[in-house]
Design an enzyme around this catalytic site. Structure first.
Site: not given
Length: 483
Positions: A454-455
Site C-alpha cells: 500500500h506504500r
C-alpha cells in the site's frame, strides 16, 4: 613426497555464508581429477555441485550429509604431488601448501555464482592415470598419511574438527585423514542428549562416529536399552494413549529451518514485518481465454512449437497490465524513503518442488510473447525440480505470479515476495453457474487476487490493475492492443 592440501568451502556468491551437505560424490581414498565435482551442497538459493581445484587422492572429508558448513570451513583434503601420482616435474618451484613442497596445480576456475578458488601463477595438471598406476582407484588413507610430510592445515572456522577422537577398539591414531572429522552437528546432537561419544563405536570409515550412530544411541536410550552411562537431556514430548490404555511418550519432531526452507521463512517474515500489504480479488469468466488457448494449440502442427500454457497466457497478461500500471513493478528504498519504479519486468512464478516452494524468475518478460514466456517457464520449472537452478535464476524478480489453483483451491491472500511490491494469485478454473449475455449458463470461472504494497499505490491503482487482468481473461482480444 605428496602434499596434503585442504580445500575449503568456496564463496558461493549472492551473499551466501553457509551451505548444507546434501550428498558426497567421492569417498576417502578416491582419486579425483582437477575440477571434478566432489560434493553436492544446498544453499538458500539452489543445489550446487562443488568442484575441487586439485587432482589427487582424497584423504579426509569434513562434515556429514545433512550438516551445515560455513563458507571458508574445510571441505576435504587431497594428497597431491609426485609421491601421490602428480607430474614428474612437481619438485620445482614453491607454490603449494607445506614447507619445501613442489608447485601444485590448481585449476583456478571460477563458476558463475560459486568458484573453486583464485588462479595460481602457474598452471600444471595432475594426471589421474599416474595416480592409478601405483594403486587402485581407491587408495588406502594410511598409505597416503605415511607418505605425506605434514597434515593439511585446518581452518579456524572449524575448531570442532581440530582434536583427535578416541574410538574404542581402534588404534590411538585411527582418525579419518590427517585430522579428526567428527562433525560439529554430531557433537551438538550428542551434547543435547547427554550421549558420551567415548562410549560409541563409529560405523564410518576408520571408526568415524556418524550422526546415525548418535541417533541410534538416542533411540536405544528412549527404548530403555541404552548404555548405563548415557543420560538423556529432557526434550519436549507428546503424550499418546494406546488401545490398551497405556500412556506412551513420543519425542517432538524437530525440523531445522535451513537451506531453501530457512531462506523462505526469513523472506516471508521480513515481508510481513516491513510491507503494509492489502489484498483485493475478483471472479472472472475464463471461458474465452480457455477457448483462445485451445485455438492456439490446435493450429500449425508439430512445427508450431510447444503448446502454450494457461500460466504463460496469464504471465503475458501480467506484463501488459504492468505496462499500464508501472506502480506495481517497483520496490521501496526505506533508507532513501523513495519508491523505485523498475524499467524491466523480471517475472517470478511460484514453483512447488521436493525441496519446498521456490520462485524462479523469467528475465525481461516485458520483451517476450506468450510462447517465449511459456518456453522459459518450462525450462526453469524443469531445472527447479531437478535442483539445478543457479542463484541468478532465483533472484532479481520484480513481480510474482502465483498459480495456487494447481492445489485445487479457489482463493488465497499471498504474502508478497520481498522486496517486490505485488503478487497476483490465480485460483483453479472450474465450471460454475454464471450470468452470460443476460442468461444463466455454466462457464469456466477463476478467482484472481492481488496482494500489493500500500506504500507504492492506493486501492484505485490496484483495483485498476486487477480489473484489466480480469478483462483480458474474459476477453483475450483486449490484448491485441498491446501485441
Amino acid at each position: 613426497m605428496p602434499q596434503v592440501l585442504e580445500f575449503k568451502l568456496p564463496d558461493l556468491g549472492e551473499g551466501l555464508t553457509e551451505a548444507e551437505i546434501v550428498r558426497w560424490l567421492v569417498e576417502v581414498g578416491d582419486v579425483v581429477a582437477i575440477d571434478q565435482p566432489v560434493v553436492e551442497v544446498e544453499t538458500a538459493k539452489a543445489m550446487v555441485e562443488v568442484p575441487c581445484p586439485y587432482g589427487g587422492v582424497v584423504t579426509a572429508r569434513f562434515g556429514e550429509e545433512g550438516s551445515e558448513l560455513p563458507v571458508g570451513a574445510p571441505l576435504l583434503t587431497v594428497a597431491v604431488g609426485s609421491g601421490g601420482g602428480a607430474d614428474e616435474g612437481a619438485g620445482s618451484g614453491s607454490g603449494g601448501a607445506g614447507s619445501g613442497a613442489g608447485e601444485v596445480e590448481s585449476s583456478g576456475n571460477v563458476l558463475v555464482g560459486y568458484g573453486t578458488g583464485a588462479p595460481v601463477a602457474r598452471r600444471r595438471r595432475v594426471r589421474p592415470t599416474a595416480l592409478t598406476a601405483a594403486a587402485p582407484a581407491r587408495v588406502p588413507v594410511a598409505a597416503v598419511q605415511a607418505a605425506a610430510p605434514a597434515a593439511a592445515p585446518v581452518s579456524a572456522a572449524a575448531p570442532a574438527a581440530s582434536a583427535p577422537v578416541s574410538v574404542p577398539g581402534a588404534a590411538p591414531d585411527a582418525v579419518l585423514g590427517p585430522v579428526a572429522v567428527v562433525s560439529p552437528l554430531v557433537r551438538k546432537l550428542a551434547r543435547q542428549h547427554g550421549v558420551d561419544l567415548r562410549q560409541l563405536v563409529g560405523s564410518g570409515p576408520d571408526g568415524l562416529i556418524l550422526r546415525a550412530d548418535v541417533e541410534s544411541a538416542i533411540r536405544a536410550l528412549e527404548e530403555g536399552a541404552g548404555v548405563a552411562s548415557l543420560t538423556a537431556v529432557p526434550r519436549p514430548e507428546a503424550v499418546t494413549e494406546s488401545a490398551s490404555g497405556a500412556v506412551a511418550r513420543q519425542s517432538a519432531h524437530r525440523i531445522p529451518l535451513r537451506g531453501v526452507r530457512g531462506a523462505v521463512a526469513d523472506k516471508l517474515a521480513r515481508s510481513r514485518r516491513e510491507i503494509p500489504d492489502a489484498t483485493c480479488w475478483v471472479d472472472a469468466d475464463a471461458t474465452e481465454l480457455m477457448a483462445a488457448r485451445a485455438a492456439m494449440n490446435s493450429t500449425g502442427g508439430p512445427a508450431a512449437g510447444p503448446k502454450v500454457s494457461v500460466l504463460a497466457l496469464l504471465a503475458r497478461i501480467c506484463t501488459a497490465a504492468l505496462a499500464r500500471f508501472p506502480e506495481l513493478n517497483s520496490t521501496v528504498d526505506l533508507e532513501a524513503r523513495e519508491i523505485v519504479r523498475l524499467p524491466e519486468v523480471h517475472l517470478g512464478f511460484a514453483a512447488q518442488t521436493e525441496r519446498g516452494l521456490i520462485v524462479p524468475v523469467v528475465r525481461d518478460a516485458q520483451a517476450r510473447n506468450a510462447e517465449s514466456i511459456g518456453a522459459e517457464i518450462a525450462r526453469l520449472t524443469e531445472a527447479a525440480r531437478a535442483g539445478r537452478l543457479t542463484p541468478a535464476e532465483l533472484t532479481g524478480g520484480t513481480f510474482t505470479l502465483n498459480n495456487y489453483g494447481v492445489f485445487g483451491v479457489d482463493g488465497s491472500t499471498p504474502i508478497i515476495n520481498h522486496p517486490e511490491a505485488a503478487m497476483l494469485g490465480v485460483g483453479r478454473i472450474v465450471p460454475k453457474p454464471w450470468v452470460h449475455q443476460g442468461e444463466l449458463a455454466v462457464r469456466q470461472v477463476v478467482q484472481l487476487s492481488l496482494t500489493f504494497d500500500h506504500r507504492v499505490c492506493d486501492g484505485g491503482t490496484a483495483g485498476g490493475f486487477l480489473r484489466y487482468i480480469a478483462d483480458c481473461v474474459e476477453q483475450p482480444a483486449v490484448l491485441l492492443r498491446t501485441l
